[in-house]
Each structure stands twice: as structure tokens, then as C-alpha cells.
Motif scaffolding. Sequence first.
Motif, PDB file in Angstrom:
ATOM      1  N   SER A 106      -3.857   6.787   1.831  1.00 27.82           N
ATOM      2  CA  SER A 106      -2.653   5.897   1.654  1.00 27.82           C
ATOM      3  C   SER A 106      -1.906   6.554   0.129  1.00 27.82           C
ATOM      4  N   ASP A 137       5.555  -1.865  10.061  1.00 32.39           N
ATOM      5  CA  ASP A 137       4.384  -1.534   9.037  1.00 32.39           C
ATOM      6  C   ASP A 137       4.860  -0.029   8.712  1.00 32.39           C
ATOM      7  N   GLN A 138       5.140   0.841   9.689  1.00 31.39           N
ATOM      8  CA  GLN A 138       5.304   2.084   9.413  1.00 31.39           C
ATOM      9  C   GLN A 138       6.732   2.271   8.610  1.00 31.39           C
ATOM     10  N   SER A 141       6.093   0.443   4.688  1.00 30.91           N
ATOM     11  CA  SER A 141       5.015   1.167   4.160  1.00 30.91           C
ATOM     12  C   SER A 141       5.599   2.410   3.647  1.00 30.91           C
ATOM     13  N   SER A 145       4.933   0.522  -1.764  1.00 32.18           N
ATOM     14  CA  SER A 145       3.650   0.691  -1.988  1.00 32.18           C
ATOM     15  C   SER A 145       2.596  -0.710  -1.860  1.00 32.18           C
ATOM     16  N   TYR A 147       3.551  -3.234  -0.308  1.00 32.18           N
ATOM     17  CA  TYR A 147       3.335  -3.518   1.198  1.00 32.18           C
ATOM     18  C   TYR A 147       2.096  -3.232   1.745  1.00 32.18           C
ATOM     19  N   LEU A 148       2.037  -1.794   1.531  1.00 29.56           N
ATOM     20  CA  LEU A 148       0.965  -0.991   2.141  1.00 29.56           C
ATOM     21  C   LEU A 148      -0.236  -1.417   1.732  1.00 29.56           C
TER      22      LEU A 148
END
Length: 369
Positions: A106, A137-138, A141, A145, A147-148
Motif C-alpha cells: 500500500s 477507490d482506485q 487512493s 493516503s 483514504y487508502l
Amino acid sequence: MTLNSISILNFKNIAEANLEFSQKVNCFTGNNGMGKTNLLDAIYYLSFCKSCTNQGDALVINDQSDMMLLQGHYTRRDEPMNISLGLQRGKRKVLKHDGKEYQKLSQHIGLLPIVMISPMDWELIRGSGEERRRLMDQVISQSDSEYLAALISYSKSLTSRNALIRQGYRDQILFDTFESQMCRAAAIIHEARAKWIDDFSPIFLDYYHSISGGSESVTITYNSHLNSSDMQSILSANRERDLLLGFTSGGVHRDDIELQLNGHSMRKIGSQGQCKTYTIALRLAQFDFLKRQSGITPILLLDDIFDKLDASRVSNIIAVSADARFGQIFITDTNRTNLDNIIRNIGGDYKIFSVNKGVCQEPAEGGEE
């Protein structure tokens, strides 16, 4: 940002390839099933550590081997960068940045912004809400960071809550433990998605009108349980229902995007050309959004994008692609005429590669127009 060269070993049907690229336009031509998309997928894999097809990792390793290796040499913010990703069957991925291994994959997401337009984007319209959540999401993100991290936290807590439900637990303290983590993460996710829709929609509309000729009205709307309630209220209200269903029925993991054409569902009334225009506009808007958020020009991958489009829409896409806002572009097509038109409109440096049964030949043509 540019990908200067790539080395591929045992990735899908590509046994070995060592390619140097143009800083502007790179075209892969050949018949269907020869490996053109796999070359784009190798580039995609180096950015996202997974296949663009969402296949399991075991399926990206060449059938004749037990391991695969990708190495990309980039220029990012005028600095050279080397990324390598190795995978052996039954073992975890090993991802390195300039020779130093990442502790978590990640940590790499967002370093190499990339946007891919492909026939699989059809699922953004015809598929389930999961496909459209994956789009959100892609995109988010790659530039956020926090959010991821919230996505990862929410997913872990959701899995734990579902396990409690399946096992029939009714202990309030146990539920509170996981639900409090879900609520914190859900608030971050919902806020980021709502803001993204607000920022993203005008960009999307501009691209759709440019490609379609401006004769159609389209909208994109964010649907979420959290639009009208908070996560804890949703979880509490659904507790007994969830115990009967065997899973968590409400939350940001059920979010969706509503795609409409002239006030109606695109899924129900959109023609093949209109649906393809919609998905291409979504991806080009994704490109602009990432560029604005990161300050880095993403790499653009265009995989067989002209199929099912009429001549006017093809012409409009070629015109859009020639815009100076785009940096390095990789294109696949079986129709050499489409590629020649793009090269002629964009101008400047380019390379054309021929692909046959996983073998990518040295550029047949190239240079300055």
C-alpha cells in the motif's frame, strides 16, 4: 512522468521482453490474442501491484514458469526511478523501489499514477456496484493516503463483524469494538467520495460532450446510505436483520454511482457507442483529476478503445488525445489506420511495436514526424 523502459520475464504469455519507449506515443499492433493487452497489463501491474483484469496473482505467471519479474525504469519529477516486482508461485510479492523493498504494498500506491481505458470498462455500466466502487477507490487512493488507510481499516473491521454475525454472536461489547473502527473509517471514506463526485463531475461532463458532440445530457450521482444517516445508526438499526441475513447489509461497502443518460439509467437505455463514450469520458476525467491532485501527469493506457464507436466519435477521441495535457500514451489496436491517425494528430516522437504470440518486435517505425 514517463516509463523509459521495461523488462518483462514470464508475465502471462510474454516469456521475455526488453523494451525502450518513446516519451510521447507508443503503439502496439497485432491480431487479437497475441499479447498486446498483456504488455499494457505489465505496465499497470507495476503501478497497482495487481492485474488490470483482477485475476489472481497465480494467473499472471507464465504457464511454463514458477515465477515472473517486472522491472520498470521511470522518470518522475525529473528524477530517475527504478521499480521491480517479483512473484513466485505460492509466495508473496516482492516490490522494490530503487532496490529497497517495501514493507507494505500500500506504500507504493499513488507513486506511479496511471489510467487505463479498456474494453473491460464496460462493466462500469453493466456490472455490479462493486465495479463502480472500485473506480472511486482506485482514483481517490492514488492521491489520498488517508483514504487508502481508511479503506483497509474498514475492510478488516467489516470482515470481523461479518464473522461475528455468521457465528451467531450477540455480545454488544464485541460488536462495539469492530463497529467503532468501521464508523471512523466510514466517515473518512464517505466524505472523500462525496467530495470526489463534486470535483469529478464537471471534468467528466466536459469530456463526454467533447467525444459525443454535445448532443446528449449525462449525469453522475453518488448514492450512499451515509448520505442520509451516520454509520453507527445504520449498523444499530440493521443488527437483527444482519444476523438473519448473515452479513452486514448497510454501509459504505454498499455505495454506488448512478450513471444516467438524458435522465434515464445508462445501463437500461445506452447504446454500445454511448456506453463506451461514457466509460472513456470517466477514465479521461480520472486522468485529469489525478493530474490536478498529484501534480504529476499520469501515464495513459488505451487498450482497443475504438471498437463499437462510430466514425465521428473515433475522430473526436483522436482530437481529444492530441491535447497537450496528456503526456506519455500507450495504445493497442488491431487497426493500423487508427494508430496512424493518432500519431498524425498528436505529432512528435513515437514508436510502433508489432506483437505476435507474446513476442514484441523492435519498433517497425518511429521518429519525428
